[in-house]
Design an enzyme around this catalytic site. Structure first.
Site, short mmCIF file in Angstrom:
data_model
loop_
_atom_site.label_atom_id
_atom_site.label_comp_id
_atom_site.label_asym_id
_atom_site.label_seq_id
_atom_site.Cartn_x
_atom_site.Cartn_y
_atom_site.Cartn_z
N TYR A 187 -5.83 6.57 -7.50
CA TYR A 187 -4.61 6.66 -6.67
C TYR A 187 -4.62 7.98 -5.90
CZ TYR A 187 0.24 7.37 -5.34
OH TYR A 187 1.38 7.64 -4.61
N SER B 22 0.54 11.84 -0.68
CA SER B 22 1.26 12.12 -1.94
C SER B 22 0.95 13.53 -2.43
CB SER B 22 0.82 11.12 -3.01
OG SER B 22 1.34 11.49 -4.26
N1 LIG Z 1 7.87 7.25 -5.14
C1 LIG Z 1 7.19 8.38 -5.24
O1 LIG Z 1 7.51 9.25 -6.06
C2 LIG Z 1 6.02 8.65 -4.35
C3 LIG Z 1 5.42 9.91 -4.44
C4 LIG Z 1 4.35 10.17 -3.59
C5 LIG Z 1 3.92 9.22 -2.70
N2 LIG Z 1 4.53 7.99 -2.66
C6 LIG Z 1 4.05 7.03 -1.67
O2 LIG Z 1 5.17 6.58 -0.93
C7 LIG Z 1 4.93 5.24 -0.49
C8 LIG Z 1 6.09 4.37 -0.90
O3 LIG Z 1 6.10 4.30 -2.31
P1 LIG Z 1 7.32 3.76 -3.15
O4 LIG Z 1 7.59 4.77 -4.20
O5 LIG Z 1 8.43 3.33 -2.26
O6 LIG Z 1 6.61 2.53 -3.85
P2 LIG Z 1 7.17 1.10 -4.25
O7 LIG Z 1 8.59 1.24 -4.68
O8 LIG Z 1 6.20 0.53 -5.22
O9 LIG Z 1 7.07 0.33 -2.87
C9 LIG Z 1 5.80 0.12 -2.30
C10 LIG Z 1 5.96 -0.78 -1.09
O10 LIG Z 1 4.64 -1.12 -0.63
C11 LIG Z 1 4.61 -2.52 -0.44
N3 LIG Z 1 3.24 -3.00 -0.66
C12 LIG Z 1 2.40 -2.72 -1.69
N4 LIG Z 1 1.21 -3.33 -1.51
C13 LIG Z 1 1.30 -4.01 -0.35
C14 LIG Z 1 0.39 -4.82 0.40
N5 LIG Z 1 -0.87 -5.04 -0.03
N6 LIG Z 1 0.81 -5.35 1.57
C15 LIG Z 1 2.06 -5.11 2.00
N7 LIG Z 1 2.98 -4.34 1.36
C16 LIG Z 1 2.60 -3.80 0.20
C17 LIG Z 1 5.57 -3.09 -1.46
O11 LIG Z 1 5.97 -4.36 -1.03
P3 LIG Z 1 6.74 -5.38 -2.05
O12 LIG Z 1 8.12 -4.86 -2.18
O13 LIG Z 1 6.65 -6.66 -1.30
O14 LIG Z 1 5.96 -5.35 -3.32
C18 LIG Z 1 6.70 -2.06 -1.42
O15 LIG Z 1 7.61 -2.33 -0.37
C19 LIG Z 1 3.61 4.82 -1.13
O16 LIG Z 1 2.58 4.99 -0.18
C20 LIG Z 1 3.44 5.79 -2.28
O17 LIG Z 1 2.09 5.96 -2.63
C21 LIG Z 1 5.58 7.69 -3.46
#
Ligand SMILES: NC(=O)c1ccc[n+]([C@@H]2O[C@H](COP(=O)([O-])OP(=O)(O)OC[C@H]3O[C@@H](n4cnc5c(N)ncnc54)[C@H](OP(=O)(O)O)[C@@H]3O)[C@@H](O)[C@H]2O)c1
Length: 197
Positions: free
Chosen positions: A90, A75
């Protein structure tokens, strides 16, 4: 997914030719919190296990084929800004993902396994709607679909990147600013979010 442990993954992929593993799992806090307010052990366990466990499960089977890719999602919170106050754990776990990926990249490059770390900034996902109250894409905040297309195109290129072009531009621009200014900016954002929650 993690209930059966990583032994279940190893069992499940026996005989399957896995080409690419994408470690996308990520969780953050439900609201901006000071370090002492967070249940650290629970958070750390949940966030640190997936990139370590699933990589270990996959590297063995892929090693004998000498071909494959592992993509880990870090991130901008860890890599682009010097601090991420009120989301410290985080950000620290994402720094862990970054360092682990880059080190494992160097270890396994010689065996044909490409370990790649991607560094997103904001993407309009569920996580960002919770953390930053962003519910629609904008110039610097792509939709998940737009981001995913850019991300897939970068797999196999280099050890680390921020795949969406406007994120790379932000990374460059933020790198021009003094760290103490960025610290003040991030703290003000954390405190504002805390006061709103
Ligand atoms: N969105 C951003 O702006 C952003 C920025 C920087 C980095 N990131 C990184 O990008 C990645 C994706 O984030 P996102 O924004 O798409 O987040 P999100 O919308 O919250 O989705 C997170 C995903 O991780 C799954 N998950 C969480 N805990 C889990 C566990 N213990 N076992 C299995 N699956 C699990 C969730 O499954 P469920 O659907 O079943 O809950 C969901 O599919 C993450 O690593 C995040 O830190 C995101």
């Amino acid at each position: 997914m993690l209930e059966g442990g990583y032994g279940a993954i190893e069992e499940g992929i026996k005989g399957v030719e896995v080409g690419i593993l994408i470690n996308n799992v990520g969780i953050t806090y439900p609201r901006a919190m000071f370090f002492h307010e967070v249940d650290q052990l629970k958070s750390l366990g949940l966030i640190l296990k997936p990139p370590l466990g699933s990589q270990r499960s996959l590297i063995g089977p892929v090693l004998h084929r000498r071909r494959g890719a592992i993509v880990n999602i870090s991130s901008g919170a860890a890599v682009v800004v010097p601090s991420h106050p009120l989301y410290a754990i985080y950000a620290a776990t994402k720094a862990y993902v970054d360092k682990l990926s880059r080190s494992v990249h160097v270890e396994y490059k010689q065996f044909g396994i490409h370990v790649h770390c991607q560094v997103p900034l904001y993407v309009a996902t569920r996580m960002v709607s919770v953390v930053a109250a962003v519910d629609k894409p904008s110039f610097f905040i792509p939709s998940p679909e737009v981001y995913a297309k850019a991300a897939v195109e970068q797999i196999g290129i280099g050890s680390r990147c921020s795949p969406f072009w406007a994120h790379s531009l932000q990374w460059f621009l933020l790198g021009l600013l003094p760290e103490n200014l960025l610290d003040i900016w991030r703290l003000s954002i954390g405190l504002r979010r805390r006061s709103m929650s």
